[in-house]
Design a protein around this motif. Structure first.
Motif, PDB file in Angstrom:
ATOM      1  N   GLU A   1      56.917  66.519  31.393  1.00 56.79           N
ATOM      2  CA  GLU A   1      57.471  65.487  32.261  1.00 56.79           C
ATOM      3  C   GLU A   1      58.993  65.428  32.144  1.00 56.79           C
ATOM      4  O   GLU A   1      59.695  65.308  33.150  1.00 56.79           O
ATOM      5  N   GLU A   2      59.508  65.536  30.929  1.00 54.82           N
ATOM      6  CA  GLU A   2      60.962  65.560  30.735  1.00 54.82           C
ATOM      7  C   GLU A   2      61.568  66.812  31.374  1.00 54.82           C
ATOM      8  O   GLU A   2      62.658  66.756  31.955  1.00 54.82           O
ATOM      9  N   GLU A   3      60.854  67.920  31.253  1.00 52.23           N
ATOM     10  CA  GLU A   3      61.342  69.163  31.844  1.00 52.23           C
ATOM     11  C   GLU A   3      61.445  69.035  33.362  1.00 52.23           C
ATOM     12  O   GLU A   3      62.420  69.483  33.968  1.00 52.23           O
ATOM     13  N   LYS A   4      60.448  68.406  33.979  1.00 49.99           N
ATOM     14  CA  LYS A   4      60.471  68.199  35.423  1.00 49.99           C
ATOM     15  C   LYS A   4      61.685  67.355  35.813  1.00 49.99           C
ATOM     16  O   LYS A   4      62.395  67.678  36.767  1.00 49.99           O
ATOM     17  N   GLU A   5      61.942  66.291  35.065  1.00 48.56           N
ATOM     18  CA  GLU A   5      63.088  65.421  35.354  1.00 48.56           C
ATOM     19  C   GLU A   5      64.399  66.201  35.241  1.00 48.56           C
ATOM     20  O   GLU A   5      65.315  66.011  36.052  1.00 48.56           O
ATOM     21  N   GLN A   6      64.487  67.085  34.234  1.00 46.04           N
ATOM     22  CA  GLN A   6      65.713  67.859  34.035  1.00 46.04           C
ATOM     23  C   GLN A   6      65.915  68.891  35.146  1.00 46.04           C
ATOM     24  O   GLN A   6      67.036  69.121  35.598  1.00 46.04           O
ATOM     25  N   HIS A   7      64.834  69.516  35.584  1.00 46.68           N
ATOM     26  CA  HIS A   7      64.922  70.462  36.704  1.00 46.68           C
ATOM     27  C   HIS A   7      65.486  69.762  37.934  1.00 46.68           C
ATOM     28  O   HIS A   7      66.401  70.261  38.589  1.00 46.68           O
ATOM     29  N   ILE A   8      64.918  68.598  38.247  1.00 50.01           N
ATOM     30  CA  ILE A   8      65.331  67.856  39.436  1.00 50.01           C
ATOM     31  C   ILE A   8      66.777  67.398  39.309  1.00 50.01           C
ATOM     32  O   ILE A   8      67.562  67.470  40.262  1.00 50.01           O
ATOM     33  N   ALA A   9      67.156  66.933  38.111  1.00 52.92           N
ATOM     34  CA  ALA A   9      68.531  66.490  37.884  1.00 52.92           C
ATOM     35  C   ALA A   9      69.515  67.637  38.066  1.00 52.92           C
ATOM     36  O   ALA A   9      70.603  67.460  38.631  1.00 52.92           O
ATOM     37  N   SER A  10      69.154  68.825  37.594  1.00 53.38           N
ATOM     38  CA  SER A  10      70.031  69.986  37.742  1.00 53.38           C
ATOM     39  C   SER A  10      70.235  70.328  39.218  1.00 53.38           C
ATOM     40  O   SER A  10      71.345  70.648  39.653  1.00 53.38           O
ATOM     41  N   LEU A  11      69.170  70.221  40.006  1.00 50.77           N
ATOM     42  CA  LEU A  11      69.280  70.505  41.438  1.00 50.77           C
ATOM     43  C   LEU A  11      70.052  69.403  42.161  1.00 50.77           C
ATOM     44  O   LEU A  11      70.722  69.663  43.155  1.00 50.77           O
ATOM     45  N   ASP A  12      69.985  68.177  41.632  1.00 50.83           N
ATOM     46  CA  ASP A  12      70.791  67.085  42.191  1.00 50.83           C
ATOM     47  C   ASP A  12      72.276  67.423  42.091  1.00 50.83           C
ATOM     48  O   ASP A  12      73.070  67.081  42.978  1.00 50.83           O
ATOM     49  N   PHE A  13      72.665  68.075  41.005  1.00 55.36           N
ATOM     50  CA  PHE A  13      74.062  68.488  40.814  1.00 55.36           C
ATOM     51  C   PHE A  13      74.505  69.373  41.976  1.00 55.36           C
ATOM     52  O   PHE A  13      75.573  69.176  42.566  1.00 55.36           O
ATOM     53  N   HIS A  14      73.670  70.342  42.333  1.00 56.64           N
ATOM     54  CA  HIS A  14      74.019  71.285  43.393  1.00 56.64           C
ATOM     55  C   HIS A  14      74.000  70.625  44.773  1.00 56.64           C
ATOM     56  O   HIS A  14      74.854  70.915  45.617  1.00 56.64           O
ATOM     57  N   ALA A  15      73.020  69.742  44.990  1.00 57.83           N
ATOM     58  CA  ALA A  15      72.947  69.046  46.273  1.00 57.83           C
ATOM     59  C   ALA A  15      74.167  68.151  46.465  1.00 57.83           C
ATOM     60  O   ALA A  15      74.736  68.084  47.561  1.00 57.83           O
ATOM     61  N   ARG A  16      74.583  67.485  45.397  1.00 51.67           N
ATOM     62  CA  ARG A  16      75.742  66.599  45.499  1.00 51.67           C
ATOM     63  C   ARG A  16      77.025  67.408  45.710  1.00 51.67           C
ATOM     64  O   ARG A  16      77.878  67.016  46.511  1.00 51.67           O
ATOM     65  N   LEU A  17      77.150  68.506  45.018  1.00 53.76           N
ATOM     66  CA  LEU A  17      78.320  69.358  45.196  1.00 53.76           C
ATOM     67  C   LEU A  17      78.418  69.824  46.647  1.00 53.76           C
ATOM     68  O   LEU A  17      79.500  69.866  47.238  1.00 53.76           O
ATOM     69  N   ALA A  18      77.270  70.150  47.234  1.00 51.47           N
ATOM     70  CA  ALA A  18      77.237  70.606  48.629  1.00 51.47           C
ATOM     71  C   ALA A  18      77.745  69.530  49.575  1.00 51.47           C
ATOM     72  O   ALA A  18      78.347  69.832  50.611  1.00 51.47           O
ATOM     73  N   GLU A  19      77.511  68.263  49.236  1.00 48.05           N
ATOM     74  CA  GLU A  19      77.938  67.170  50.103  1.00 48.05           C
ATOM     75  C   GLU A  19      79.455  67.043  50.165  1.00 48.05           C
ATOM     76  O   GLU A  19      79.993  66.423  51.087  1.00 48.05           O
ATOM     77  N   PHE A  20      80.153  67.614  49.200  1.00 49.69           N
ATOM     78  CA  PHE A  20      81.617  67.561  49.197  1.00 49.69           C
ATOM     79  C   PHE A  20      82.240  68.660  50.057  1.00 49.69           C
ATOM     80  O   PHE A  20      83.450  68.688  50.247  1.00 49.69           O
TER      81      PHE A  20
END
Length: 253
Positions: free
Chosen positions: A148-167
C-alpha cells in the motif's frame, strides 16, 4: 445549411449525432467563445430544420462531451463551455484502456518528450514553483514497507511529473505528458505494479527528481535534459522488470 457527406463504409450516424456536429460547426464558424449563449430551442429547430426531440438529444450529446453548459432559471439557457483538461484526460484514458498499452509503449513517449520538457523549463520556474517540486520529490523520505505504501509512492512520483508538465508554456506538450502520467498511474493500480515494494525504484526516482529541481533552479537545460533522460530509462527498466516478475508470479499461481 449543407449536409455533410458520408464516406463509403462509414457507419450511418443517428440524426441527433449529426445535428450535434452541425451545432459544433455553427459555433466554430461564428467564433463563439466560452460563456457565449446559444440560440434557444425554438431557434435551434428553425436553424437546423429538425424536430424538438432531435435538438434536445443533440444538446444532451454536446453537454455530455463538455462542450455546452445548461443553466435553468432567470438568465438561463445553453452556453458554450470549454472541456477541462481533466475531462479530456479521462475520456482519452477510457479509450486507451482497451488498447492494451505496455510499459514500453508509454516509456517510448516519455523518453522522447520529458527530457525536452525539462530542458525547456530550466531557468523559467519561480522559487515558489521550485519549492513545490522539491516538496513533491521529498514527500517520501523512506522506502515503502508495504504494498500500500509502495502504491502511494508510485502515484506521488507520477504527480511530480504531471505537475511539472503543467508549468510548460507548450499546452500540447504539457497535456500529453500529464496524460501519460495519468495512464501510468491507472496502469500501476489495475496491474498492481507496486507489488512487491521496489526500493531501487524509489531510490533512483527520488534522487533524479531532487537533482532535476537543482538543474532547473540553476537554469542548466542540458543537465536537466540529461537527468530526465536517465530517470526515464531507469524507471522503464525497473518497471519492465517488475511487470515481468508479476507475470511470472501469476503464471506460477
Amino acid at each position: 445549411m449543407s449536409k455533410p457527406t458520408r464516406a463509403r463504409g462509414q457507419p450511418r450516424r443517428s440524426r441527433p449525432v449529426r445535428v450535434a456536429d452541425e451545432i459544433k460547426t455553427w459555433v466554430v464558424e461564428r467564433d463563439l467563445q466560452q460563456g457565449d449563449k446559444l440560440p434557444n430551442e425554438t431557434e435551434m429547430i428553425s436553424l437546423f430544420g429538425v424536430s424538438k426531440g432531435t435538438v434536445r438529444e443533440a444538446m444532451r450529446i454536446l453537454e455530455a462531451q463538455g462542450l455546452i453548459l445548461t443553466r435553468t432559471g432567470p438568465g438561463g439557457g445553453s452556453f458554450v463551455d470549454k472541456v477541462s483538461a481533466e475531462r479530456a484526460r479521462s475520456l482519452l484514458a477510457n479509450y486507451f484502456y482497451f488498447q492494451n498499452l505496455s510499459i514500453a509503449d508509454i516509456y517510448q513517449m516519455r523518453r522522447a518528450l520529458e527530457p525536452e520538457l525539462a530542458a525547456s523549463l530550466a531557468g523559467t520556474l519561480s522559487e515558489e514553483q521550485l519549492a513545490e517540486m522539491e516538496a513533491l520529490a521529498a514527500r517520501y523520505p523512506e522506502p515503502a514497507q508495504s504494498a500500500e505504501e509502495e502504491k502511494e509512492q508510485h502515484i506521488a512520483s507520477l504527480d511530480f511529473h504531471a505537475r511539472l508538465a503543467e508549468f510548460s508554456g507548450n499546452a500540447l506538450l504539457g497535456f500529453v505528458i500529464s496524460f501519460m502520467a495519468r495512464v501510468l498511474t491507472d496502469m500501476t493500480i489495475y496491474r498492481k505494479l507496486y507489488e512487491p515494494p521496489n526500493h531501487e525504484l524509489w531510490r533512483r526516482g527520488r534522487e533524479h527528481q531532487m537533482r532535476l529541481v537543482e538543474a532547473l533552479r540553476h537554469g542548466n537545460g542540458d543537465e536537466a535534459r540529461r537527468i530526465m533522460a536517465s530517470h526515464m530509462q531507469g524507471a522503464e527498466d525497473l518497471m519492465t522488470a517488475q511487470e515481468a516478475q508479476l507475470a511470472r508470479r501469476f503464471i506460477g499461481e
